[in-house]
Motif scaffolding. Sequence first.
Motif, PDB file in Angstrom:
ATOM      1  N   THR A  85       3.770  10.798  -8.809  1.00 56.45           N
ATOM      2  CA  THR A  85       3.057  11.236 -10.017  1.00 56.45           C
ATOM      3  C   THR A  85       2.476  12.630  -9.832  1.00 56.45           C
ATOM      4  O   THR A  85       2.582  13.504 -10.712  1.00 56.45           O
ATOM      5  N   ARG A  86       1.853  12.843  -8.644  1.00 59.69           N
ATOM      6  CA  ARG A  86       1.260  14.172  -8.383  1.00 59.69           C
ATOM      7  C   ARG A  86       2.346  15.247  -8.291  1.00 59.69           C
ATOM      8  O   ARG A  86       2.147  16.390  -8.745  1.00 59.69           O
ATOM      9  N   GLU A 112       0.832  -1.203   0.000  1.00 61.10           N
ATOM     10  CA  GLU A 112       0.000   0.000   0.000  1.00 61.10           C
ATOM     11  C   GLU A 112       0.870   1.257   0.000  1.00 61.10           C
ATOM     12  O   GLU A 112       0.571   2.239  -0.699  1.00 61.10           O
ATOM     13  N   LEU A 113       1.940   1.241   0.815  1.00 61.47           N
ATOM     14  CA  LEU A 113       2.824   2.409   0.872  1.00 61.47           C
ATOM     15  C   LEU A 113       3.533   2.636  -0.461  1.00 61.47           C
ATOM     16  O   LEU A 113       3.733   3.790  -0.879  1.00 61.47           O
ATOM     17  N   ARG A 114       3.927   1.531  -1.124  1.00 54.93           N
ATOM     18  CA  ARG A 114       4.546   1.688  -2.442  1.00 54.93           C
ATOM     19  C   ARG A 114       3.563   2.324  -3.433  1.00 54.93           C
ATOM     20  O   ARG A 114       3.932   3.179  -4.242  1.00 54.93           O
ATOM     21  N   THR A 115       2.296   1.898  -3.341  1.00 52.88           N
ATOM     22  CA  THR A 115       1.274   2.471  -4.228  1.00 52.88           C
ATOM     23  C   THR A 115       1.079   3.957  -3.948  1.00 52.88           C
ATOM     24  O   THR A 115       1.008   4.788  -4.864  1.00 52.88           O
ATOM     25  N   GLY A 140       5.014  19.947 -10.679  1.00 57.31           N
ATOM     26  CA  GLY A 140       6.192  20.602 -11.254  1.00 57.31           C
ATOM     27  C   GLY A 140       5.920  21.106 -12.657  1.00 57.31           C
ATOM     28  O   GLY A 140       6.323  22.220 -13.022  1.00 57.31           O
ATOM     29  N   ASP A 141       5.214  20.240 -13.428  1.00 57.74           N
ATOM     30  CA  ASP A 141       4.877  20.671 -14.795  1.00 57.74           C
ATOM     31  C   ASP A 141       3.954  21.874 -14.765  1.00 57.74           C
ATOM     32  O   ASP A 141       4.104  22.826 -15.558  1.00 57.74           O
TER      33      ASP A 141
END
Length: 301
Positions: A269-270, A259-262, A275-276
């Motif tokens: 990703t966010r 779960e933590l990896r997810t 940044g973009d």
Amino acid sequence: MDFETVADALYAGEPAGFVTARNAAAREAKAAGDAALAERIRALRKPTLAASVVNRLARAGSTALAELAELGPALRDAHAKLAGAELRALTQRRHELIRQVMRAEVPRLSEPVAREVEATLEAVAADPETAGLALAGRLTSMVTQSGGEQWLTFAAAPANIKTKRKPEKEAKKPPKEPAKTGPKPAKKVTSLEPARRRREQEKAERERREAAERAKREREERDRLRRVAQTLARERDQARRELVRAERVAEQASTRAEELRTRLADAETRAAQAGDDLDAARAAFDGAEEAARKAKEAAEN
């Protein structure tokens, strides 16, 4: 996607990849809008190595495993009826079936796992619920017999041992003397008879006491061995319970890590998206500032 298909696929695989495959199936079910199915899938427990061995036997169509499950009702019936001969025959057949399975499986297993597999096979013959799970290939952990079914683990008790007394030696008869004429022999010739009988009685009593003492020692030794076996059985069961608890903790930790990896992947990703967006906002700001500067210069000119 349905629950039975997913469960069959998970328990048919290797235990090492169970948690990852289970969580992936749960996410797929949730993404498809079936939250209840996702919850049922996530609740499936990872099988131990011993349980996975028995599950594999069931999926391979093991006739020995099927016969072990069928022996259960007959064993319980023979035990309830106190049918000693039938119970001994069924117990012997159960031992043969377990040995047949273990001869094929033991070379591939470590000693602790082999012991767990053997204990689980004994429980298959003792408990209908365990037999059903085993035949369905859905065992998740090592199974042991309940207290009321421990009689299946041991061979039938031997008949009560009766102490045999040594046969008393036949009293030696004094040689017959030829008939003599004249006066009868003096009474002192027969005065040895009572002493001989006393010696024989004392010898018989001594042998009886020795036989009784041997029987007592044998009973005490059997009781001691029985107590030792019970203590070892309790220690074995405690170790098995601790192993199951440790496996559950490890499974929960593995699930938490997944779960933590997810969550970390989602956060990365966010962060990348933010940044973009920041770069785009800066470019827009710089463009607006440049346009304002040019407009100001044009107004001054």
